[in-house]
Design an enzyme around this catalytic site. Structure first.
Site, PDB file in Angstrom:
ATOM      1  N   GLY A  46       5.466  24.279  18.863  1.00 46.17           N
ATOM      2  CA  GLY A  46       5.226  24.526  20.262  1.00 46.17           C
ATOM      3  C   GLY A  46       5.528  23.090  21.009  1.00 46.17           C
ATOM      4  O   GLY A  46       5.695  21.995  20.541  1.00 46.17           O
ATOM      5  N   GLN A  51       5.500  17.278  28.000  1.00 46.67           N
ATOM      6  CA  GLN A  51       5.999  16.403  26.889  1.00 46.67           C
ATOM      7  C   GLN A  51       7.211  16.160  27.046  1.00 46.67           C
ATOM      8  O   GLN A  51       7.899  15.315  26.066  1.00 46.67           O
ATOM      9  CB  GLN A  51       5.727  17.305  25.336  1.00 46.67           C
ATOM     10  CG  GLN A  51       4.240  17.532  24.994  1.00 46.67           C
ATOM     11  CD  GLN A  51       4.191  18.526  23.739  1.00 46.67           C
ATOM     12  OE1 GLN A  51       4.223  19.595  23.728  1.00 46.67           O
ATOM     13  NE2 GLN A  51       3.915  17.452  22.759  1.00 46.67           N
ATOM     14  N   CYS A  89       0.632  17.202  16.753  1.00 44.31           N
ATOM     15  CA  CYS A  89       1.438  17.313  18.111  1.00 44.31           C
ATOM     16  C   CYS A  89       2.464  16.580  17.926  1.00 44.31           C
ATOM     17  O   CYS A  89       2.705  15.305  17.391  1.00 44.31           O
ATOM     18  CB  CYS A  89       0.377  16.783  19.377  1.00 44.31           C
ATOM     19  SG  CYS A  89       1.039  16.844  20.870  1.00 44.31           S
ATOM     20  N   LEU A  90       3.653  16.966  18.661  1.00 44.91           N
ATOM     21  CA  LEU A  90       4.868  16.266  18.676  1.00 44.91           C
ATOM     22  C   LEU A  90       4.563  14.933  19.652  1.00 44.91           C
ATOM     23  O   LEU A  90       5.510  14.147  19.446  1.00 44.91           O
ATOM     24  CB  LEU A  90       5.977  17.128  19.320  1.00 44.91           C
ATOM     25  CG  LEU A  90       6.454  18.106  18.312  1.00 44.91           C
ATOM     26  CD1 LEU A  90       7.665  19.004  19.013  1.00 44.91           C
ATOM     27  CD2 LEU A  90       6.817  17.809  17.110  1.00 44.91           C
ATOM     28  N   HIS A 131      -3.445  24.916  21.972  1.00 37.48           N
ATOM     29  CA  HIS A 131      -2.939  23.506  21.999  1.00 37.48           C
ATOM     30  C   HIS A 131      -2.071  23.406  23.108  1.00 37.48           C
ATOM     31  O   HIS A 131      -2.024  22.296  24.019  1.00 37.48           O
ATOM     32  CB  HIS A 131      -2.345  23.292  20.846  1.00 37.48           C
ATOM     33  CG  HIS A 131      -1.723  22.049  20.618  1.00 37.48           C
ATOM     34  ND1 HIS A 131      -2.243  21.033  19.790  1.00 37.48           N
ATOM     35  CD2 HIS A 131      -0.780  21.381  21.298  1.00 37.48           C
ATOM     36  CE1 HIS A 131      -1.547  19.982  19.956  1.00 37.48           C
ATOM     37  NE2 HIS A 131      -0.595  19.983  20.558  1.00 37.48           N
ATOM     38  N   GLU A 132      -1.022  24.226  23.474  1.00 36.62           N
ATOM     39  CA  GLU A 132       0.071  23.960  24.445  1.00 36.62           C
ATOM     40  C   GLU A 132      -0.470  24.138  25.645  1.00 36.62           C
ATOM     41  O   GLU A 132      -0.113  23.298  26.756  1.00 36.62           O
ATOM     42  CB  GLU A 132       1.228  24.807  24.197  1.00 36.62           C
ATOM     43  CG  GLU A 132       1.773  24.902  22.941  1.00 36.62           C
ATOM     44  CD  GLU A 132       2.295  23.184  22.642  1.00 36.62           C
ATOM     45  OE1 GLU A 132       2.704  22.634  23.583  1.00 36.62           O
ATOM     46  OE2 GLU A 132       2.368  23.066  21.409  1.00 36.62           O
ATOM     47  N   HIS A 135      -2.174  21.181  27.242  1.00 33.76           N
ATOM     48  CA  HIS A 135      -1.096  19.962  27.874  1.00 33.76           C
ATOM     49  C   HIS A 135      -0.786  20.268  29.224  1.00 33.76           C
ATOM     50  O   HIS A 135      -0.512  19.451  29.943  1.00 33.76           O
ATOM     51  CB  HIS A 135       0.286  20.307  27.192  1.00 33.76           C
ATOM     52  CG  HIS A 135       0.318  19.473  25.684  1.00 33.76           C
ATOM     53  ND1 HIS A 135       0.421  17.955  25.599  1.00 33.76           N
ATOM     54  CD2 HIS A 135       0.424  20.132  24.515  1.00 33.76           C
ATOM     55  CE1 HIS A 135       0.473  17.868  24.276  1.00 33.76           C
ATOM     56  NE2 HIS A 135       0.623  18.736  23.486  1.00 33.76           N
TER      57      HIS A 135
END
Ligand SMILES: [Zn+2]
Length: 160
Positions: A46, A51, A89-90, A131-132, A135
């Site tokens: 995701g 991000q 997480c990226l 999660h996304e 953000h």
């Protein structure tokens, strides 16, 4: 299409609330394409627009590598159950932590033509959606980690 630079924890753009998407322009479409490319390139499941430094309510998710979802202006309608497991997480590379999330999530969102739809997810998809979406309000999963944030390399060193 292009790979964009993924912002990492500490970058203030990750702690800002994103704005609703009111129209889909060529730039929006390019952003969406780039977000998918960037997520796949980084082996993520995701990615949220902040991000890559863009404060818009856009999320891309693909937990299997074969089911891409685009969520514009997503809102959670319903959650149930609970799951506790590892999350990464990226924007927090090389780290992992234990987070409890709902095991089921129903979300309303808009597609690339700003047509509304609903998406239901369980397990990893439910986790990725939660999660996304966080953000988009400037939150990272590290705020929810139970115990310590761990290094991925420490977790797997015994298996070599
Ligand atoms: Zn993330």
């Amino acid at each position: 299409m292009a790979i964009r630079n993924i912002r990492e924890m500490g970058d203030p753009v990750l702690n800002k609330a994103c704005k609703e998407v009111k129209e889909i322009t060529d730039r929006t479409r390019e952003l969406i394409d780039d977000m998918f490319d960037t997520m796949y390139e980084a082996n993520g499941v995701g990615l949220a627009a902040p991000q890559v430094g863009i404060l818009k309510r856009i999320v891309v998710i693909d937990v299997t590598g074969e089911n891409p979802y685009l969520l514009i202006n997503p809102v959670i309608l319903e959650t149930s159950g609970e799951q506790t497991g590892n999350e990464g997480c990226l924007s927090v590379p090389g780290r992992i932590g234990i987070v409890t999330r709902p095991n089921y999530v129903k979300v309303k969102a808009y597609d690339e033509n700003l047509q509304p739809f609903e998406l239901e997810g369980t397990e990893l998809l439910a986790r990725a959606i939660c999660h996304e979406l966080e953000h988009l309000d400037g939150h990272l999963y590290v705020e929810r980690v139970e115990g310590e944030l761990m290094n991925v390399s420490d977790m797997y060193e015994d298996e070599e």
